[in-house]
Design a protein around this motif. Sequence first.
Motif, PDB file in Angstrom:
ATOM      1  N   THR A 279      -7.351 -33.629   4.608  1.00  0.00           N
ATOM      2  CA  THR A 279      -6.673 -33.406   3.321  1.00  0.00           C
ATOM      3  C   THR A 279      -5.372 -32.664   3.592  1.00  0.00           C
ATOM      4  OG1 THR A 279      -7.763 -31.280   2.991  1.00  0.00           O
ATOM      5  CG2 THR A 279      -8.826 -33.207   2.002  1.00  0.00           C
ATOM      6  N   VAL A 280      -4.503 -32.704   2.608  1.00  0.00           N
ATOM      7  CA  VAL A 280      -3.264 -31.932   2.717  1.00  0.00           C
ATOM      8  C   VAL A 280      -3.132 -31.112   1.441  1.00  0.00           C
ATOM      9  CG1 VAL A 280      -1.828 -33.810   1.807  1.00  0.00           C
ATOM     10  CG2 VAL A 280      -0.809 -32.109   3.308  1.00  0.00           C
ATOM     11  N   HIS A 281      -2.605 -29.897   1.580  1.00  0.00           N
ATOM     12  CA  HIS A 281      -2.498 -29.037   0.405  1.00  0.00           C
ATOM     13  C   HIS A 281      -1.636 -29.681  -0.666  1.00  0.00           C
ATOM     14  CE1 HIS A 281      -4.535 -25.521   1.841  1.00  0.00           C
ATOM     15  NE2 HIS A 281      -3.892 -25.597   2.986  1.00  0.00           N
ATOM     16  N   LEU A 282      -2.062 -29.469  -1.900  1.00  0.00           N
ATOM     17  CA  LEU A 282      -1.292 -29.999  -3.024  1.00  0.00           C
ATOM     18  C   LEU A 282       0.076 -29.316  -3.109  1.00  0.00           C
ATOM     19  CD1 LEU A 282      -1.786 -31.987  -5.260  1.00  0.00           C
ATOM     20  CD2 LEU A 282      -2.973 -30.233  -6.532  1.00  0.00           C
ATOM     21  N   LEU A 283       0.111 -28.062  -2.813  1.00  0.00           N
ATOM     22  CA  LEU A 283       1.380 -27.339  -2.815  1.00  0.00           C
ATOM     23  C   LEU A 283       1.659 -26.801  -1.422  1.00  0.00           C
ATOM     24  CD1 LEU A 283       1.455 -25.287  -6.113  1.00  0.00           C
ATOM     25  CD2 LEU A 283       2.343 -27.548  -5.643  1.00  0.00           C
TER      26      LEU A 283
ATOM     27  N   PRO B 297       3.461 -21.623   2.702  1.00  0.00           N
ATOM     28  CA  PRO B 297       4.603 -21.127   3.471  1.00  0.00           C
ATOM     29  C   PRO B 297       4.293 -20.964   4.964  1.00  0.00           C
ATOM     30  CG  PRO B 297       4.134 -19.730   1.567  1.00  0.00           C
ATOM     31  CD  PRO B 297       3.069 -20.788   1.607  1.00  0.00           C
ATOM     32  N   TRP B 298       3.049 -20.567   5.276  1.00  0.00           N
ATOM     33  CA  TRP B 298       2.787 -20.264   6.690  1.00  0.00           C
ATOM     34  C   TRP B 298       2.659 -21.512   7.543  1.00  0.00           C
ATOM     35  CZ3 TRP B 298      -1.890 -21.753   8.772  1.00  0.00           C
ATOM     36  CH2 TRP B 298      -2.922 -22.002   7.878  1.00  0.00           C
ATOM     37  N   ILE B 299       2.492 -22.698   6.916  1.00  0.00           N
ATOM     38  CA  ILE B 299       2.558 -23.896   7.761  1.00  0.00           C
ATOM     39  C   ILE B 299       3.876 -24.639   7.527  1.00  0.00           C
ATOM     40  CG2 ILE B 299       0.075 -24.277   8.126  1.00  0.00           C
ATOM     41  CD1 ILE B 299       0.177 -26.424   5.969  1.00  0.00           C
ATOM     42  N   CYS B 300       4.761 -24.021   6.700  1.00  0.00           N
ATOM     43  CA  CYS B 300       6.109 -24.550   6.485  1.00  0.00           C
ATOM     44  C   CYS B 300       6.106 -26.014   6.106  1.00  0.00           C
ATOM     45  CB  CYS B 300       6.979 -24.402   7.726  1.00  0.00           C
ATOM     46  SG  CYS B 300       6.954 -22.787   8.400  1.00  0.00           S
ATOM     47  N   SER B 301       5.118 -26.429   5.337  1.00  0.00           N
ATOM     48  CA  SER B 301       5.051 -27.835   4.997  1.00  0.00           C
ATOM     49  C   SER B 301       6.173 -28.202   4.024  1.00  0.00           C
ATOM     50  CB  SER B 301       3.709 -28.135   4.355  1.00  0.00           C
ATOM     51  OG  SER B 301       3.701 -29.440   3.874  1.00  0.00           O
ATOM     52  N   ARG B 302       6.755 -29.363   4.246  1.00  0.00           N
ATOM     53  CA  ARG B 302       7.759 -29.836   3.288  1.00  0.00           C
ATOM     54  C   ARG B 302       7.148 -30.878   2.357  1.00  0.00           C
ATOM     55  NH1 ARG B 302      10.220 -28.769   7.992  1.00  0.00           N
ATOM     56  NH2 ARG B 302       9.600 -30.746   8.898  1.00  0.00           N
ATOM     57  N   PHE B 303       5.843 -31.025   2.434  1.00  0.00           N
ATOM     58  CA  PHE B 303       5.151 -32.006   1.603  1.00  0.00           C
ATOM     59  C   PHE B 303       4.919 -31.423   0.221  1.00  0.00           C
ATOM     60  CE2 PHE B 303       1.190 -33.705  -0.060  1.00  0.00           C
ATOM     61  CZ  PHE B 303       1.341 -35.064   0.138  1.00  0.00           C
ATOM     62  N   ARG B 304       5.343 -32.099  -0.798  1.00  0.00           N
ATOM     63  CA  ARG B 304       5.078 -31.609  -2.153  1.00  0.00           C
ATOM     64  C   ARG B 304       5.026 -32.806  -3.083  1.00  0.00           C
ATOM     65  NH1 ARG B 304       5.778 -27.098  -5.759  1.00  0.00           N
ATOM     66  NH2 ARG B 304       6.173 -25.655  -4.083  1.00  0.00           N
TER      67      ARG B 304
END
Length: 418
Positions: free
Chosen positions: A136-140, A143-150
Motif C-alpha cells: 500500500t502507499v500512504h494516502l497523504l 514527510p519522513w519518506i519525502c514521498s511526492r505521491f499525493r
Amino acid sequence: MSDSDFSDSFASDVDLFGFGDDEDYESSAAYSIGGLCPIKLGDVLGTPPRYRVISKLGFGSFSTVWLARDRVLSRTVALKVVKAEQTGQSRELGILQRLVVPASAPSKNPCAIQLLDSFETTSANGVHQVFVTELTVHLLDQPWICSRFRPRVTKDVLRQTVEALAFIHSRGIAHGDLHPANFGLAVPDFDQFSDAAIWEMTDVPETWPLVPTCDVDLNSFPPYICDAMDLGAFLLQYLPKAAAPPYSVRILDFGSAYLVDGSPSPQYKTPAYYSAPEIAFSRASLGKEAYAPWDQRSDIWSLAVTFHNLVGAQGIYDESLMGVTANDIPYFMASLCGEMPDAWRDYIASHEPPSDRTHEDADEIWKEKEEQFAAMGVDDPPGLVKLMRRMLVLDPAKRPTAAELLDDPYFVGKGDKD
Ligand SMILES: Nc1ncnc2c1ncn2[C@@H]1O[C@H](COP(=O)(O)OP(=O)(O)OP(=O)(O)O)[C@@H](O)[C@H]1O
C-alpha cells in the motif's frame, strides 16, 4: 520473560555503535534481545525460504517493513517484521485475519489492508511475527519518506474511508488509531516489475553502518541500517496510474485495534489531536496516562478530524495558534461542537482560554471552514461541513455509525465522478 524485562534489556546507549543514531532510521539500540529482527537486503524469509527482501518500506515503533518478492506466487508483497517482545502479545494478527476478504468474494473493495500470509522467524533477538500483506502507499505524504505521491482526495476517497470504517466495524473491530497516515491506497500492478527492474529504477539506498564499539552479539544487528525507498516517487515515475482514480482505499495499522465483543478497550494511543473527546478530556483533566474506555464511536470522531486533513486543510482546532497543548484540546472541542458539557465546565474555567472563541462561536467557526474548503476546491463544502458536524459530537452515543454515514446526503447527493 515479562514485557518489562524485555524493555529493560534493550540497549539504550547509542554509543554501542560507532556512528550513533539518525532519527530518519529505526533506533540501532532496538537491535537487541526482544527487539527488531536484523534483516538485510537480499535475505530470504519464511520456512521454507520464500520471501526475498528487495527494499525497505519503512519502520514504526514496533517493526520494520520491507518490500519483498514472494518466490512461490511471483508477486510483490510487504513484510512487516515485528519486535520479538511483541510476538504473541499483539492482537494484530487475529484482527488482520478477521479482515481478510477472499479473492473469490463478489467483487468488493476489501477496504482494509489484506493479510496474505503470516509466519514467525527467529533471530538472535528472539522470535518475530511476520505479517505478509499487500503493498500500500500512504494516502497523504509522509514527510519522513519525502514521498511526492499525493492522489486527488475527492468525495469518492472520503466515501471509501467511511466504507472502510463501516467494514471493520461490521467485523466487530474498533481501530483506535485513525489519522491520515493510517489510510492508504492499494497499489495495482506492481507485480509487473522484476526484482532487477526495481533495483535498477530506484536509487541505491543510503546505508548507515552499524559498527559495534563493545562486545555485543554480532548476530543481533544487521551490518547496516538502510533508507526506506520512496514508494510514492517510484509510483509517480513508473506507475502513474496508481496516483490517478479509481482509487482503492485501505485502512492500515491495526496495532491498537481490538474486538469490541471481547476484552475491554486497550490503552488508547492516538495523538491528542485525533483523539475523541471521551479520551481527550480524561487525559487533559487526569493526566496523559489516564485510562478512558473507548470504542467504535471514538473512531467516528477521529475520522472526521482526519477528513479535515485529507482534504488539505490543516489544524481543525485553530490554525492561527502555535503551541496548542493536549490540555487545550477540550476547549477547542467544545468550540467546534457548540456544546459545553456540565462535567467540563470546572476544567475549562480553571484554564487560561487558548483562544477567544468559545462554544458559542461554533457556527461562525464552521462558516469560515466552509469558505476555506470552497477556496481550496473541495467538493461540496456545505455538504462536507454538515457531515463533519454530524460526526463531531461530544457525546459518543449521539454520533452516527459508519454505516449510517454512508447514507449522508454528502455521499448520496450529486458529487464528482472520477
Ligand atoms: N503494506 C505496506 N506497504 C507499503 N509500506 C508499508 C506497508 N506497511 C507499512 N509500511 C511502511 O512502514 C511504516 C511502518 O509501518 P507501521 O506503521 O505499520 O508500523 P508500526 O510498527 O505498527 O508503527 P506505528 O505503530 O509506530 O505506526 C509505514 O509508515 C509505511 O511507511
